[in-house]
Motif scaffolding. Structure first.
Motif, PDB file in Angstrom:
ATOM      1  N   VAL A 232       1.049  -1.133  -0.037  1.00  0.00           N
ATOM      2  CA  VAL A 232      -0.024   0.147   0.137  1.00  0.00           C
ATOM      3  C   VAL A 232       0.828   1.262   0.106  1.00  0.00           C
ATOM      4  O   VAL A 232       0.774   2.271  -0.663  1.00  0.00           O
ATOM      5  CB  VAL A 232      -0.973  -0.062   1.264  1.00  0.00           C
ATOM      6  N   ARG A 233       1.982   1.173   0.955  1.00  0.00           N
ATOM      7  CA  ARG A 233       2.835   2.451   0.818  1.00  0.00           C
ATOM      8  C   ARG A 233       3.631   2.558  -0.486  1.00  0.00           C
ATOM      9  O   ARG A 233       3.870   3.913  -0.928  1.00  0.00           O
ATOM     10  CB  ARG A 233       3.771   2.436   2.069  1.00  0.00           C
ATOM     11  N   HIS A 234       3.955   1.617  -1.070  1.00  0.00           N
ATOM     12  CA  HIS A 234       4.545   1.643  -2.506  1.00  0.00           C
ATOM     13  C   HIS A 234       3.864   2.349  -3.402  1.00  0.00           C
ATOM     14  O   HIS A 234       4.477   2.889  -4.266  1.00  0.00           O
ATOM     15  CB  HIS A 234       5.326   0.289  -2.652  1.00  0.00           C
ATOM     16  N   VAL A 235       2.525   1.791  -3.636  1.00  0.00           N
ATOM     17  CA  VAL A 235       1.724   2.095  -4.777  1.00  0.00           C
ATOM     18  C   VAL A 235       0.889   3.214  -4.492  1.00  0.00           C
ATOM     19  O   VAL A 235       0.632   3.925  -5.496  1.00  0.00           O
ATOM     20  CB  VAL A 235       0.912   0.851  -5.052  1.00  0.00           C
ATOM     21  N   SER A 236       0.187   3.360  -3.439  1.00  0.00           N
ATOM     22  CA  SER A 236      -0.877   4.364  -3.154  1.00  0.00           C
ATOM     23  C   SER A 236      -0.298   5.839  -2.939  1.00  0.00           C
ATOM     24  O   SER A 236       0.691   6.170  -2.638  1.00  0.00           O
ATOM     25  CB  SER A 236      -1.570   3.892  -2.009  1.00  0.00           C
ATOM     26  N   ASP A 237      -1.240   6.647  -3.409  1.00  0.00           N
ATOM     27  CA  ASP A 237      -1.130   8.067  -3.070  1.00  0.00           C
ATOM     28  C   ASP A 237      -1.797   8.503  -1.683  1.00  0.00           C
ATOM     29  O   ASP A 237      -1.145   9.258  -0.978  1.00  0.00           O
ATOM     30  CB  ASP A 237      -1.613   9.022  -4.086  1.00  0.00           C
ATOM     31  N   ARG A 238      -2.984   7.949  -1.436  1.00  0.00           N
ATOM     32  CA  ARG A 238      -3.735   8.152  -0.366  1.00  0.00           C
ATOM     33  C   ARG A 238      -4.061   6.773   0.276  1.00  0.00           C
ATOM     34  O   ARG A 238      -4.263   5.800  -0.515  1.00  0.00           O
ATOM     35  CB  ARG A 238      -5.167   8.890  -0.381  1.00  0.00           C
ATOM     36  N   VAL A 239      -4.276   6.652   1.623  1.00  0.00           N
ATOM     37  CA  VAL A 239      -4.841   5.565   2.239  1.00  0.00           C
ATOM     38  C   VAL A 239      -6.203   5.636   2.859  1.00  0.00           C
ATOM     39  O   VAL A 239      -6.253   6.572   3.754  1.00  0.00           O
ATOM     40  CB  VAL A 239      -3.831   4.967   3.200  1.00  0.00           C
ATOM     41  N   MET A 240      -7.252   4.692   2.868  1.00  0.00           N
ATOM     42  CA  MET A 240      -8.298   4.763   3.649  1.00  0.00           C
ATOM     43  C   MET A 240      -8.370   3.420   4.451  1.00  0.00           C
ATOM     44  O   MET A 240      -8.013   2.334   4.084  1.00  0.00           O
ATOM     45  CB  MET A 240      -9.489   4.709   2.565  1.00  0.00           C
ATOM     46  N   VAL A 241      -8.434   3.711   5.769  1.00  0.00           N
ATOM     47  CA  VAL A 241      -8.324   2.432   6.872  1.00  0.00           C
ATOM     48  C   VAL A 241      -9.900   2.431   7.226  1.00  0.00           C
ATOM     49  O   VAL A 241     -10.649   3.092   7.494  1.00  0.00           O
ATOM     50  CB  VAL A 241      -7.532   2.760   7.956  1.00  0.00           C
ATOM     51  N   MET A 242     -10.564   0.806   7.136  1.00  0.00           N
ATOM     52  CA  MET A 242     -11.941   0.661   7.290  1.00  0.00           C
ATOM     53  C   MET A 242     -11.897  -0.245   8.731  1.00  0.00           C
ATOM     54  O   MET A 242     -10.945  -1.318   8.738  1.00  0.00           O
ATOM     55  CB  MET A 242     -12.654   0.007   6.255  1.00  0.00           C
ATOM     56  N   TYR A 243     -13.089   0.024   9.589  1.00  0.00           N
ATOM     57  CA  TYR A 243     -13.050  -0.840  10.692  1.00  0.00           C
ATOM     58  C   TYR A 243     -14.413  -1.054  10.931  1.00  0.00           C
ATOM     59  O   TYR A 243     -15.307   0.116  11.009  1.00  0.00           O
ATOM     60  CB  TYR A 243     -12.383  -0.446  11.881  1.00  0.00           C
ATOM     61  N   LEU A 244     -15.094  -2.262  10.908  1.00  0.00           N
ATOM     62  CA  LEU A 244     -16.554  -2.676  10.808  1.00  0.00           C
ATOM     63  C   LEU A 244     -17.563  -1.607  10.154  1.00  0.00           C
ATOM     64  O   LEU A 244     -18.336  -1.156  10.699  1.00  0.00           O
ATOM     65  CB  LEU A 244     -16.972  -2.622  12.394  1.00  0.00           C
ATOM     66  N   GLY A 245     -17.052  -1.843   8.811  1.00  0.00           N
ATOM     67  CA  GLY A 245     -17.668  -1.003   7.952  1.00  0.00           C
ATOM     68  C   GLY A 245     -17.787   0.621   7.727  1.00  0.00           C
ATOM     69  O   GLY A 245     -18.275   1.004   6.999  1.00  0.00           O
ATOM     70  N   ARG A 246     -16.997   1.008   8.901  1.00  0.00           N
ATOM     71  CA  ARG A 246     -16.819   2.472   8.599  1.00  0.00           C
ATOM     72  C   ARG A 246     -15.276   2.998   8.272  1.00  0.00           C
ATOM     73  O   ARG A 246     -14.385   2.185   8.643  1.00  0.00           O
ATOM     74  CB  ARG A 246     -17.118   3.269  10.101  1.00  0.00           C
ATOM     75  N   ILE A 247     -15.126   4.245   7.710  1.00  0.00           N
ATOM     76  CA  ILE A 247     -13.766   4.857   7.423  1.00  0.00           C
ATOM     77  C   ILE A 247     -13.406   5.253   8.997  1.00  0.00           C
ATOM     78  O   ILE A 247     -14.028   6.076   9.394  1.00  0.00           O
ATOM     79  CB  ILE A 247     -13.821   5.869   6.520  1.00  0.00           C
ATOM     80  N   VAL A 248     -12.266   4.804   9.263  1.00  0.00           N
ATOM     81  CA  VAL A 248     -11.806   5.439  10.580  1.00  0.00           C
ATOM     82  C   VAL A 248     -10.699   6.252  10.638  1.00  0.00           C
ATOM     83  O   VAL A 248     -10.274   7.030  11.337  1.00  0.00           O
ATOM     84  CB  VAL A 248     -11.362   4.167  11.652  1.00  0.00           C
ATOM     85  N   GLU A 249      -9.980   6.206   9.191  1.00  0.00           N
ATOM     86  CA  GLU A 249      -8.741   7.228   8.840  1.00  0.00           C
ATOM     87  C   GLU A 249      -8.445   7.365   7.341  1.00  0.00           C
ATOM     88  O   GLU A 249      -8.604   6.363   6.775  1.00  0.00           O
ATOM     89  CB  GLU A 249      -7.501   6.605   9.768  1.00  0.00           C
TER      90      GLU A 249
END
Length: 372
Positions: A232-249
């Motif tokens: 993810v760090r190598h390829v992505s420009d932004r990162v979205m973190v999900m937990y139990l159906g919601r975006i948390v960061e």
């Protein structure tokens, strides 16, 4: 420390300007499950998700199994209908499309699957596999052959390979064939579902380099689903973190990896291996308490509060009337058990959903490293 006040007006995490290629607003998906004696329950697999994606951008999507990544991706591709919310591609509403309009959309959004063997028909020659999305394109046989030959060559395969079957190729070659099939209809958006997880490390690097080159060459936008944070760090420009159906960061990759704000993100970074053996031997591990909650019966307030190491740390700093004792004896801030934290901006490109976002000092105290 006091609880952050909730914003009085809604702010969505849109950072890609006025003309993003993809915009998702308040997307939710509920599944009903019937139980005995006529009772039923509802599972919110995706819960009020909003984000956007700029042309030429790669957005990484991470989270443990069961967090809703696959359900979200299936809604983006219109393989399942959302319960509520909307998906727009360059301003065109995708939810609700039917017939020819839906077929045209699916030419613009394609997917590269995780398993490069299971995603190919073992009885079909490679030429037919790559040309399969072109069946209803109206192109002649000669035009289809020209497209297939050009794509196979771009993937590093020979013209003679077109007459072979999937079992005659290695895993890396099969994944290249899957990428060629996705590109045959010249899409704008590719959803990459764990595209290198089934490959050897050396082959992973080759496929990731190929994907990066193709993004520039074809002006593509990617949504990358992966459990491998180094990928993810190598390829992505932004990162979205999900937990139990919601975006948390959600943040640009440098900000998220060097200064994570949500405790769940911090725990994911803590679990990821570091290639430097000296750092790896001295790193602390954050072991979360218990198991992920049942999505059919999620906790009240913040869904992460029963597993959150940072909540117990903050409870020790708050007055007793702002703290709640859970049934396992741990103490957490009352706000974490009663109020769902909204996704709010910490900066122009960094958003988190936490009542007590972690600071660089908090990260240093638990030994989080940016060496991934």
């Amino acid at each position: 420390m006091s609880v952050q006040p909730l914003p009085s007006t809604e702010t969505l995490p849109f950072v890609s300007g006025d003309n993003p290629i993809l915009r998702v607003e308040h997307l939710s998906k509920e599944f009903g499950k019937r139980r005995r004696r006529g009772t039923s329950t509802t599972v919110k697999a995706v819960n009020d998700v909003s984000f956007d994606l700029a042309r030429g951008e790669t957005l990484g999507l991470v989270g443990e199994s069961g967090c809703g990544k696959t359900t979200l991706s299936r809604m983006l591709l219109r393989l399942i209908e959302p319960t509520s919310g909307s998906v727009e591609v360059e301003g065109e509403q995708v939810t609700g499309l039917k017939g020819n309009d839906l077929r045209r959309f699916r030419q613009r959004a394609q997917v590269v699957f995780q398993d490069p063997y299971a995603s190919l028909d073992p009885r079909q020659r490679i030429s037919a596999t790559v040309a399969e999305p072109l069946v209803n394109s109206g192109k002649s046989k000669a035009e289809k052959k020209e497209i297939v030959d050009g794509l196979l060559a771009r993937m590093g395969l020979l013209p003679a390979h077109a007459s072979r079957f999937p079992h005659q190729f290695s895993g890396g070659q099969r994944q290249r064939i899957g990428i060629a099939r996705a590109l045959s209809v010249t899409p704008d958006l590719l959803l990459l579902d764990e595209p290198v997880s089934a490959l050897d490390v050396s082959i992973q690097a080759q496929v990731l380099t190929l994907l990066s080159d193709l993004r520039e060459e074809f002006d593509l936008s990617y949504i990358l689903i992966s459990h491998d944070l180094s990928v993810v760090r190598h390829v992505s420009d932004r990162v979205m973190v999900m937990y139990l159906g919601r975006i948390v960061e959600m943040a640009d990759k440098n900000s998220l990896f060097t200064a994570p704000r949500h405790p769940y993100t911090v725990s994911l970074l803590s679990a990821a291996p570091v290639p430097d053996p000296t750092i790896e031997r001295t790193r602390q591990r954050i072991v979360l308490r218990g198991d992920p909650p049942n999505p059919a019966n999620p906790p009240s307030g913040c869904a992460f509060h029963r597993r959150c190491f940072h909540a117990t740390t903050m409870a020790a700093q708050l007055p007793g009337d702002q703290v709640t004792t859970l049934d396992d004896g741990s103490r957490v801030p009352t706000a974490c058990t009663t109020t769902v934290p909204l996704l709010t901006p910490d900066s122009a490109t960094h958003w988190s959903a936490c009542h007590f976002p972690m600071t660089p000092e908090d990260n240093a105290a638990v030994g989080v490293t940016a060496a991934l």
